[in-house]
Design an enzyme around this catalytic site. Structure first.
Site, short mmCIF file in Angstrom:
data_model
loop_
_atom_site.label_atom_id
_atom_site.label_comp_id
_atom_site.label_asym_id
_atom_site.label_seq_id
_atom_site.Cartn_x
_atom_site.Cartn_y
_atom_site.Cartn_z
N ARG A 70 -2.30 67.10 69.88
CA ARG A 70 -1.06 66.42 68.97
C ARG A 70 -0.10 67.52 68.62
NH1 ARG A 70 -3.77 64.76 63.61
NH2 ARG A 70 -3.95 62.71 64.66
N ARG A 93 -8.27 68.18 52.20
CA ARG A 93 -8.11 67.03 53.27
C ARG A 93 -6.81 67.43 53.66
NH1 ARG A 93 -9.72 63.82 56.03
NH2 ARG A 93 -10.48 61.83 55.34
N LYS A 94 -6.31 66.63 54.63
CA LYS A 94 -5.04 66.68 55.26
C LYS A 94 -3.93 66.31 54.34
CE LYS A 94 -4.42 61.46 56.78
NZ LYS A 94 -4.38 60.91 57.89
N GLY A 114 -5.77 50.14 64.16
CA GLY A 114 -7.00 49.76 64.97
C GLY A 114 -8.07 49.94 63.65
N CYS A 117 -3.17 54.43 60.57
CA CYS A 117 -2.47 55.22 61.33
C CYS A 117 -1.08 54.28 61.52
CB CYS A 117 -2.82 55.93 62.67
SG CYS A 117 -4.22 57.03 62.14
N GLY A 118 -1.20 53.08 61.70
CA GLY A 118 -0.30 52.32 61.82
C GLY A 118 0.64 51.57 60.86
#
Length: 517
Positions: free
Chosen positions: A68, A182-183, A436, A441-442
């Site tokens: 990434r 976390r992120k 998914g 993420c989508g």
């Protein structure tokens, strides 16, 4: 400055992993990993710490890693695109690049043996993938037409680069920000249409005037996870552009020191806001900065509907244009990437931009070169005028390459939309987002129709299916959608989508073509 995270009782697996060895430590071990191969690596290094370098082990493709990138504001040069094309080209059918919903690229098919050489190639053209995974700040998003949009209020490019340089120590890696709970997502908007989806970021800066001074109102806490999705809330803070970097730094330090760490499902910034309240978080940030912050402006400048930038548009620079190319489900192969780099050089200024809708912008095209560019064969594949349903289709990676995904998304999404386009006349684009798994993420929650992968039972068997979300709104008055239907098998999905498009979005069945006509 390094992290001084307080001790946590009963550290979870990931906090133990970080306490034992900082993720950046593997930077010095990449040559060793390349020599011994992925199977001989320590599992914690291979499966987790490599993510601090932007390298992701994928169990569904053993030995083939994902990489990434970090592309602040989604901007890159043709030289950088060529290097990325060369990287994925060598992996044949396994090699491709996906544009992400954070204006970024993920490369697939990478072998650990090649990583040191790949990083040397990156360094030569100013690319980095540092700190792009795990508990780090992710790619920083901004307007995809920053600096070229005649209607923009502020050019975000330099500011976003400054924030990236702070977080990553100019691409070298910064231990001060490698151990967040976390992120963390940051977005800086300089336009009136919320092109960054401010509401889904941990901290977002949106344009606002105060006493005729330009600056930003600040939102905090937006996030998606498998357990919870929340829109960002007002921080009641207004900052001038010169204070954006300092505010990011202070908030990250406060989050690093005080964010919740016992349960990773309850570790994003919003959980700290739940515990403290916005007023206390703001007070702690002010203490860290050593000064008070101004309260938010009474109104912001997010006044427009969201633009997708697909098509041909005049820039604010006289005689120049930008072209927004539709990239079906955001997937690029090496040949596409080489061709995009060529087009950027021949017709533009050698610059390429990515959008959060997984598309590409070619800026700085003179009027005299527009027509020849529009005749290029690649623009038949990557259209400036795609069909309405295809135009706004977004998809995460799916189970083809991601071990978290419960269903295949990209290939299925494109095939299904092609079938629906053949059956329906749709008057307007409809934003259909596939993801998914519940990690989102989508981003199905921001879609007109969102599809989240799940497993369902059909005819006594477990099959791939989706939960359906509706009501997501972007641009002004952005809001998250909600789940309206659960457990639709993918094999039964087409008629369900067809009915939704006809009932809610004005689609009509195409009339059959008469024989002999």
């Amino acid at each position: 400055m390094t992290s001084t995270v307080p001790a946590v009782a009963n550290l979870n697996k990931f906090e133990k992993l970080k306490a034992e060895k900082d993720g950046l430590a593997v930077k010095a071990e990449l040559e060793h990993f390349a020599q011994i191969g992925w199977e001989a690596m320590d599992e914690a290094d291979r499966d987790h710490r490599l993510k601090w370098m932007g390298v992701f082990f994928r169990p569904v493709t053993p030995g083939k890693f994902m990489m990434r990138m970090r592309l602040p504001n989604g901007i890159m040069t043709s030289s950088q695109m060529r290097v990325l094309a060369e990287v994925v080209q060598r992996y044949g059918d396994d090699g491709n690049a996906d544009i992400t919903t954070r204006q970024n690229l993920q490369l697939r098919g990478i072998r650990i043996e090649d990583v040191p050489d790949i990083f040397r190639r990156f360094e030569a053209v100013g690319l980095t993938s540092i700190q792009s995974g795990m508990d780090n700040v992710r790619n920083i998003t901004g307007s995809p037409v920053a600096g070229i949009d005649a209607d923009e209020l502020f050019d975000t490019r330099e500011l976003i680069q400054q924030v990236q340089d702070l977080i990553t120590n100019k691409g070298e890696g910064n231990p001060a920000f490698t151990n967040l709970p976390r992120k963390f997502n940051i977005a800086i908007a300089g336009c009136r249409d919320n092109s960054v989806h401010a509401e889904i970021n941990d901290i977002a800066f949106i344009p606002a005037y105060k006493d005729e001074r330009f600056g930003f109102n600040v939102l905090v806490g937006g996030f998606f996870s498998g357990k919870r999705c929340e829109a960002a809330v007002p921080f009641d803070v207004w900052v001038a552009p010169d204070d954006v970097v300092a505010l990011c730094e202070a908030l990250l330090i406060v989050y690093r020191e005080h964010g919740l760490r016992a349960n990773r499902q309850k570790a994003r910034l919003m959980w700290l806001i739940d515990e403290w309240g916005v007023a206390k978080l703001r007070s702690e940030v002010e203490t860290q900065m050593g000064r008070s912050l101004e309260p938010a402006a009474l109104k912001d400048e997010i006044l427009w509907d969201k633009r997708d930038h697909i098509g041909v548009y005049a820039q604010k620079q006289p005689g120049l244009n930008y072209l927004g190319l539709h990239i079906p489900v955001g997937r690029l192969f090496a040949a596409d990437m080489f061709d995009l780099a060529r087009l950027a050089d021949v017709y533009g200024s050698g610059e390429i931009r990515l959008t959060v809708e997984q598309n590409v912008i070619l800026p700085n095209v003179p009027d005299s070169r527009l027509e020849p560019l529009l005749q290029e064969p690649l623009l038949k594949k990557f259209s400036v005028a795609p069909a309405p349903l295809s135009r706004s289709l977004v998809s995460c990676t799916g189970s083809q390459f991601c071990n978290f995904a419960l269903i295949e998304t990209k290939n299925r999404a494109q095939a299904l939309i092609d079938e629906l386009e053949a059956e329906l006349d749709s008057p307007n684009p409809v934003r259909i987002h596939w993801t998914g798994c519940p990690n989102s993420c989508g981003q199905p929650q921001v879609a007109d129709i969102g599809l989240m992968g799940t497993k369902v039972r059909k005819d006594g068997k477990t099959v791939e299916g989706v939960d359906i979300y509706m009501g997501g709104k972007v641009g002004k008055d952005a809001a998250l959608g909600t789940c309206v239907t659960k457990g639709i098998p993918c094999s039964d999905l087409k008629p369900v989508l067809r009915d939704l498009l006809m009932q809610h979005f004005g689609s009509t069945l195409r009339q059959p073509v008469a024989a002999g006509s």
